[in-house]
Design an enzyme around this catalytic site. Sequence first.
Site, PDB file in Angstrom:
ATOM      1  N   ASP A 478      50.468  29.144  51.300  1.00 26.05           N
ATOM      2  CA  ASP A 478      50.626  30.559  50.940  1.00 26.05           C
ATOM      3  C   ASP A 478      52.040  31.050  51.259  1.00 26.05           C
ATOM      4  O   ASP A 478      52.787  30.422  52.023  1.00 26.05           O
ATOM      5  CB  ASP A 478      49.575  31.358  51.733  1.00 26.05           C
ATOM      6  N   ASP A 548      45.262  37.317  43.574  1.00 25.36           N
ATOM      7  CA  ASP A 548      44.355  37.810  44.607  1.00 25.36           C
ATOM      8  C   ASP A 548      43.284  38.703  43.997  1.00 25.36           C
ATOM      9  O   ASP A 548      42.323  39.061  44.681  1.00 25.36           O
ATOM     10  CB  ASP A 548      45.140  38.614  45.661  1.00 25.36           C
TER      11      ASP A 548
HETATM   12  C1  DGJ Z   1      47.089  35.889  50.419  1.00 25.84           C
HETATM   13  C2  DGJ Z   1      46.283  34.944  49.587  1.00 25.84           C
HETATM   14  O1  DGJ Z   1      46.545  35.129  48.235  1.00 25.84           O
HETATM   15  C3  DGJ Z   1      44.806  35.120  49.921  1.00 25.84           C
HETATM   16  O2  DGJ Z   1      44.034  34.315  49.076  1.00 25.84           O
HETATM   17  C4  DGJ Z   1      44.591  34.781  51.368  1.00 25.84           C
HETATM   18  O3  DGJ Z   1      44.871  33.422  51.577  1.00 25.84           O
HETATM   19  C5  DGJ Z   1      45.486  35.657  52.223  1.00 25.84           C
HETATM   20  N1  DGJ Z   1      46.856  35.601  51.826  1.00 25.84           N
HETATM   21  C6  DGJ Z   1      45.382  35.254  53.674  1.00 25.84           C
HETATM   22  O4  DGJ Z   1      46.258  35.934  54.460  1.00 25.84           O
END
Ligand code: DGJ
Length: 728
Positions: A478, A548
């Site tokens: 991430d 997301d």
């Molecule tokens: C952003 C990601 O896109 C989410 O899926 C998740 O992993 C969060 N970060 C966790 O902090």
Amino acid sequence: MSIRYEAANQLFHLQTKSMSYIFQAIHGYPAHLYWGRKINEANPRRLLERTERASFSANPVPEDRSISLDTLPQEYPGYGTTDNRNPAYAAQLPNGTTASELLYVSHAIVKGKPQLSGLPAVYAESEEEAQTLYIQLEDRVSGLAVELSYTVFEAFDAVIRSSRIINNSDGVITLQRALSCSIDFPHDRYEMLQLSGAWARERYIHRRPLTPGTQSVESRRGSSSHMNNPFFALLSEDATEDHGEVFGFSLVYSGSFVGGIEVDQFHTARAYLGINPFDFSWRLEPGESFQTPEAVMVFSAEGLGGMSRTYHEMYRTRLCRGAYRDADRPILVNNWEATYFNFDADKIEALAESASELGIELLVLDDGWFGRRDSDNSSLGDWVVDRKKLPHGLDDLAERVRSRGLQFGLWFEPEMVSPDSELYRAHPDWCLHVPGRRRSEARRQLILDLSRADVQDYIVNSVSAILDSAPISYVKWDMNRNMTEIGSALLTAERQRETAHRYMLGLYNVLERITSAFPGVLFESCSGGGGRFDPGMLYYMPQTWTSDNTDAVSRLKIQYGTSIVYPISSMGAHVSDVPNHQVGRMTPLKTRGDVAMSGNFGYELDLTRFTEAEKEEVKRQIAMVKELRELTQNGHFYRLLSPFEGEETAWMFVSPDRSEAFAVHVIVLNEPNARLERLRLKGLDPERRYELIGTEDVIGGDELMHAGIVRPRAHDDFSSIVYRFKAV
Ligand code: DGJ
């Protein structure tokens, strides 16, 4: 496929199965003649119309007033020597001036496609499937030299371009602009298509006619970004999904970029793409060179759909790498929207137990397993398991998950550091920063300075130590903020503007080392969803968390837009809870499943709370995904109805041998007394008959494509229907 050189005219003709790309050195200037449908003969006299324009376009060759660099279509234009349009490169030369011009010196044609050192790139698997042309150019006055590289593949209607800029002078040359490609179209009767959006609303399709001046997409954010994808296309005015000419430009790079089209006073259109020159410069000592990332330029005479299928096939098979490139992607459950930071080993084991009953294959433990990470306020950089949540460690948890028959995956955000972390307290100068200025936080975190070798080593070592410590089969990588105060403690004043690109080179170095040390691990990249959904990341990680936003209706636009360039096998798509956590919408479980099936399928909700009826539906979905994933990962993708044009969205997959197809049709808002419409399929074999699975119907491919099938009436909002066909 061939690259032909005609010495008498100093002319280069690159051909693929149905495309030609032609250029020629005229008075030494590399002039662009043609890009489009394949032609056999390249006659420069007929392909390029040379006209003398008014005296405001000056002539570099006094005896030939038909030539001005201001009007000549070119391959890699410079600035200051009669061209006043956007240049492909700009450099401050040892004497402080910026005027330069590149003239043809020599060329070489080689088999295959040599790799770009330190940068992600499309690759050839054999020397026979591709050919590469190198053109050497030189500015005779200063010693600045450029090597242009062009690759064509037998299988793809595309030209892959990059440039290497070399300092052959005995002083310092400072690059101010170093784009990957530039190409001049003879007229401006085109439209521009781009993929733009924001966090949770990535890659919406925008299309507009060209107008005089510059129209561009760019990122100054230090990553390719949610806001604009490093891609644009030029479409003939009549181009549709299935017809018309389309020219795609896609950059294999994950940092700040610019892509644009300048329409000039003579209605020509100059398209260009590369690293964003904004806040960029690069110091070249004598003998040094700078390699640009590569641009993948795809031509389609079959509309946008044809362009997308070329990108899909090339990126899926000749950009993505590793054991998972061609393998079935596991169906996963991710605990993020199920628990956020609030979990312990028992909760995760309970999720694994439910997942295993349902047929799920991989459990991914998301953010919150390390340091003292009970919220997003701390601990990034401290990649040590939190024994409060996981008292027996990761190894024990991974084994508990594996004992349920699932693989175990783990989340990292390795490029970041929380000011509240052991790492930051030990190395406060390891983040990007400018001395004396505030270090602006986002989500209470700063960005590590990946231009530094010690930081790169730290990341490789700390991530590797965790991967070595437990049976981890999957990593979600991430990255949750954009760059500010871009500066590096180790670079000299005159090199500070190199920081952002050096960061990208450092990141690629880290990714190459980690992914090659753990070849059995499936890596998925993520940046707050799709903030770094680009070909650069796909070279290291064959899939990306698309957004997301997990709402099925929002996903129609996000996945449809993403499919313009990126293969379906690169998109993560999960069924999540209702009301949806991002938009609050209630959608049926079936629709959520039907939409997520067109991606790397998974669940992101608390499976332990399913009712019996929900469990049955989920088991049905999982069984179906297992049957279909070969087709959805590797099949040819056709867009049928656009979510940007109405309440209905549809797309379909056809197996390469056209014996199988799968179509998805979603109706967002139901309309009373709606018109009776038909859904016309694509890509089938008109000579074959197809059984509509689950019915008695056997229907001709011609009928399915030309007459279509009845679109069933919806009885609700957010309804979906899927069709499966098998040739009989
Ligand atoms: C952003 C990601 O896109 C989410 O899926 C998740 O992993 C969060 N970060 C966790 O902090």
